[in-house]
Motif scaffolding. Structure first.
Motif, mmCIF file in Angstrom:
data_model
loop_
_atom_site.group_PDB
_atom_site.id
_atom_site.type_symbol
_atom_site.label_atom_id
_atom_site.label_comp_id
_atom_site.label_asym_id
_atom_site.label_seq_id
_atom_site.Cartn_x
_atom_site.Cartn_y
_atom_site.Cartn_z
ATOM 1 N N PHE A 35 0.817 -1.074 -0.030
ATOM 2 C CA PHE A 35 -0.086 0.157 -0.076
ATOM 3 C C PHE A 35 0.768 1.211 0.081
ATOM 4 O O PHE A 35 0.489 2.207 -0.818
ATOM 5 C CB PHE A 35 -0.952 0.104 1.187
ATOM 6 N N VAL A 36 1.804 1.316 0.814
ATOM 7 C CA VAL A 36 2.689 2.463 0.969
ATOM 8 C C VAL A 36 3.532 2.701 -0.194
ATOM 9 O O VAL A 36 3.610 3.851 -0.956
ATOM 10 C CB VAL A 36 3.748 2.284 2.173
ATOM 11 N N LEU A 37 3.972 1.448 -0.993
ATOM 12 C CA LEU A 37 4.739 1.744 -2.316
ATOM 13 C C LEU A 37 3.801 2.116 -3.466
ATOM 14 O O LEU A 37 4.243 3.103 -4.224
ATOM 15 C CB LEU A 37 5.435 0.386 -2.480
ATOM 16 N N VAL A 38 2.497 1.748 -3.359
ATOM 17 C CA VAL A 38 1.708 2.060 -4.406
ATOM 18 C C VAL A 38 1.419 3.651 -4.312
ATOM 19 O O VAL A 38 1.495 4.331 -5.216
ATOM 20 C CB VAL A 38 0.473 1.130 -4.353
ATOM 21 N N TYR A 39 1.052 4.025 -3.109
ATOM 22 C CA TYR A 39 0.675 5.305 -3.091
ATOM 23 C C TYR A 39 1.765 6.369 -2.880
ATOM 24 O O TYR A 39 1.659 7.440 -3.351
ATOM 25 C CB TYR A 39 -0.371 5.704 -1.709
ATOM 26 N N LEU A 40 3.148 6.024 -2.862
ATOM 27 C CA LEU A 40 4.199 6.684 -3.023
ATOM 28 C C LEU A 40 4.546 6.932 -4.247
ATOM 29 O O LEU A 40 4.802 7.948 -4.908
ATOM 30 C CB LEU A 40 5.470 5.995 -2.310
ATOM 31 N N GLY A 41 4.075 5.980 -5.216
ATOM 32 C CA GLY A 41 4.343 5.893 -6.616
ATOM 33 C C GLY A 41 3.322 6.809 -7.200
ATOM 34 O O GLY A 41 3.732 7.468 -8.233
ATOM 35 N N MET A 42 2.258 6.802 -6.429
ATOM 36 C CA MET A 42 1.108 7.822 -6.995
ATOM 37 C C MET A 42 1.667 9.269 -6.855
ATOM 38 O O MET A 42 1.306 10.104 -7.775
ATOM 39 C CB MET A 42 -0.245 7.633 -6.168
ATOM 40 N N ALA A 43 2.228 9.638 -5.704
ATOM 41 C CA ALA A 43 2.903 10.833 -5.546
ATOM 42 C C ALA A 43 4.038 11.309 -6.324
ATOM 43 O O ALA A 43 4.009 12.465 -6.852
ATOM 44 C CB ALA A 43 3.127 10.927 -4.061
ATOM 45 N N ILE A 44 4.810 10.260 -6.720
ATOM 46 C CA ILE A 44 5.916 10.645 -7.523
ATOM 47 C C ILE A 44 5.822 10.517 -8.670
ATOM 48 O O ILE A 44 6.079 11.265 -9.772
ATOM 49 C CB ILE A 44 7.286 9.595 -7.104
ATOM 50 N N ARG B 159 6.232 7.992 -10.724
ATOM 51 C CA ARG B 159 6.654 6.644 -11.353
ATOM 52 C C ARG B 159 7.904 6.411 -10.391
ATOM 53 O O ARG B 159 8.593 7.294 -9.501
ATOM 54 C CB ARG B 159 7.488 6.861 -12.662
ATOM 55 N N PHE B 160 8.615 5.145 -10.598
ATOM 56 C CA PHE B 160 9.668 4.899 -9.617
ATOM 57 C C PHE B 160 10.946 5.037 -10.403
ATOM 58 O O PHE B 160 11.108 4.840 -11.712
ATOM 59 C CB PHE B 160 9.914 3.251 -9.479
ATOM 60 N N PRO B 161 11.999 5.646 -9.843
ATOM 61 C CA PRO B 161 13.220 5.976 -10.427
ATOM 62 C C PRO B 161 13.869 4.905 -11.162
ATOM 63 O O PRO B 161 13.864 3.626 -10.616
ATOM 64 C CB PRO B 161 14.155 6.519 -9.235
ATOM 65 N N GLN C 294 10.392 2.649 -16.182
ATOM 66 C CA GLN C 294 9.634 3.181 -16.968
ATOM 67 C C GLN C 294 7.951 2.672 -16.798
ATOM 68 O O GLN C 294 7.334 2.066 -17.747
ATOM 69 C CB GLN C 294 9.771 3.156 -18.589
ATOM 70 N N ILE C 295 7.683 2.854 -15.496
ATOM 71 C CA ILE C 295 6.222 2.641 -15.197
ATOM 72 C C ILE C 295 5.486 3.777 -14.611
ATOM 73 O O ILE C 295 6.187 4.347 -13.540
ATOM 74 C CB ILE C 295 6.411 1.315 -14.078
ATOM 75 N N ASP C 296 4.410 3.764 -14.953
ATOM 76 C CA ASP C 296 3.520 5.276 -14.473
ATOM 77 C C ASP C 296 2.842 4.709 -13.470
ATOM 78 O O ASP C 296 2.771 3.607 -12.947
ATOM 79 C CB ASP C 296 3.069 5.724 -15.752
#
Length: 409
Positions: A9-18, A20-22, A25-27
């Motif tokens: 959950f934390v990783l998904v919503y962190l990805g929502m905020a950023i 994409r992951f550094p 190429q995943i949005d």
């Protein structure tokens, strides 16, 4: 298993905020879908729970509205509106007011994301031909589309979600949210006109001719008739999701436009994002932790239905993870919210999306479509208008919601 669910959950919503992951190429859509798949494979969401987690009526209504908007676009309506606006005989300030009125008005009935997607490039072309700086008008278009969409239960994805999960009716929703939406549009116009004062003048005294695209009157009439039918389904006790799907199916029956072409204008990424986030947030809700947290806040004198809590929460969440994921999360963990609080959530989360570029998908669509047309709209350009217009509209909305008794302070 609870720790795994929390981590995903934390990783998904962190990805929502950023966004994409550094290094990858995943949005946002890919991040949410990946999180849902991991939860399913790990057994955190059994097969029967997966199906129950997704709110299919919400997805059906979104799909139907996107197909209806595709009908308007293929009929040339959005392009005709954009060019006519840009080529109007009125001065730049009056043109700005027209952009706000048309963008906000269309977004109250049709999906705001589709409206700005279709209008942005042609509005850029029309403004360039007239010799005007497109940036203030694009900021006004995005801001008005967000503000205007707050008025109705079908104006944007988060309103559709709130309306479906809260079982809200069309007319009471409009009565509660229409005034703050209109006030928000006024704030958009006043802010952009003030911030860009002295810079709205013509850059060139001899406008270049630019003919508006031809309107397909038959298919436009078909789209208008479908819109009336859609409003009937939402404004009466008739079944909504079935009605929307029936209207969408009728739009696909055409001798001129191939179904593949119309379906190609559907934002499938947004639908997949919604479905995946339904699964991720449902998994968290199954742990019982969100419900306990909400109850502790209420016991501590900070219930979510208070405007003093809901307004800052909407502002922060909408401009970090986005207003659609924020509303979806709240609706999953907020047990039995009052009807008035749902009106407040719809208005506040939508208006909060105007603060920064990341606040709403409509803002990002305008920026990306404008860049493809050669117009660069930067973060600072938007923030100079977005921050004051949002704060002013939120103050007015809070005052209206409190005065009408929809939510307490």
């Amino acid at each position: 298993m609870t720790l795994l669910i929390l981590a995903i959950f934390v990783l998904v919503y962190l990805g929502m905020a950023i966004g994409r992951f550094p290094g990858l190429q995943i949005d946002r859509t890919g991040i949410a879908l990946l999180g849902a798949v991991i939860l399913a494979l790990a057994g955190a969401m059994p097969a029967d729970a997966l199906g129950a987690a997704v709110d299919y009526p919400t997805l059906f209504i979104l799909l139907g509205l996107m197909i209806l908007s595709a009908q308007f676009e293929l009929a040339g309506f959005y392009g005709w509106c954009a060019i006519r606006l840009a080529q109007t005989a009125h001065g730049p300030v009056a043109l700005l007011a027209l952009v706000v009125a048309v963008g906000g008005g269309l977004s109250a009935v049709l999906a705001n994301d589709v409206v700005v997607f279709a209008m942005t490039p042609l509005l850029c072309a029309g403004l360039a031909a007239r010799g005007l700086d497109a940036r203030p008008y694009l900021i006004a278009l995005a801001g008005a589309a967000n503000a205007g969409s707050a008025a109705t239960i079908i104006g944007n994805p988060q309103n559709i979600l709130i309306g479906q999960l809260g079982r809200l009716d069309f007319w009471p929703f409009l009565a509660a949210c229409g005034v703050p939406a209109l006030l928000g549009m006024v704030c958009v116009f006043a802010t952009v006109a003030w911030v860009w004062r002295g810079r709205l003048e013509l850059l060139r005294t001899a406008p270049l001719p630019l003919a508006p695209p031809d309107l397909d009157l038959w298919h436009l009439k078909k789209a208008l008739l479908a819109t009336v039918a859609l409003l009937v389904f939402f404004a009466t006790p008739l079944p909504q999701e079935e009605g929307v799907l029936a209207v969408a199916a009728a739009m696909l029956v055409s001798r001129r436009f191939a179904s593949r072409r119309m379906l190609g204008l559907v934002d499938w990424h947004l639908l997949v994002l919604f479905a995946a986030l339904f699964v991720v947030t449902a998994a968290l809700a199954r742990t019982g932790l969100p419900g306990d947290l909400v109850q502790r806040l209420a016991d501590g004198g900070w219930p979510l239905d208070r405007l003093s809590v809901l307004a800052p929460l909407s502002l922060v969440a909408s401009n970090s993870i986005g207003n659609v994921p924020a509303v979806l999360l709240l609706m999953q963990v907020w047990p039995s919210p009052p009807e008035g609080a749902l009106y407040a959530l719809a208005v506040l989360s939508t208006l909060s999306g105007n603060l920064l570029l990341l606040g709403s998908l409509a803002n990002l669509i305008v920026v990306e479509r404008a860049a493809a047309s050669g117009v660069r709209l930067g973060f600072a350009d938007h923030a100079r208008c977005g921050i004051p217009m949002t704060l002013a509209s939120l103050v007015l909305a809070i005052g209206w919601l409190w005065f009408m008794g929809h939510a307490g302070m």
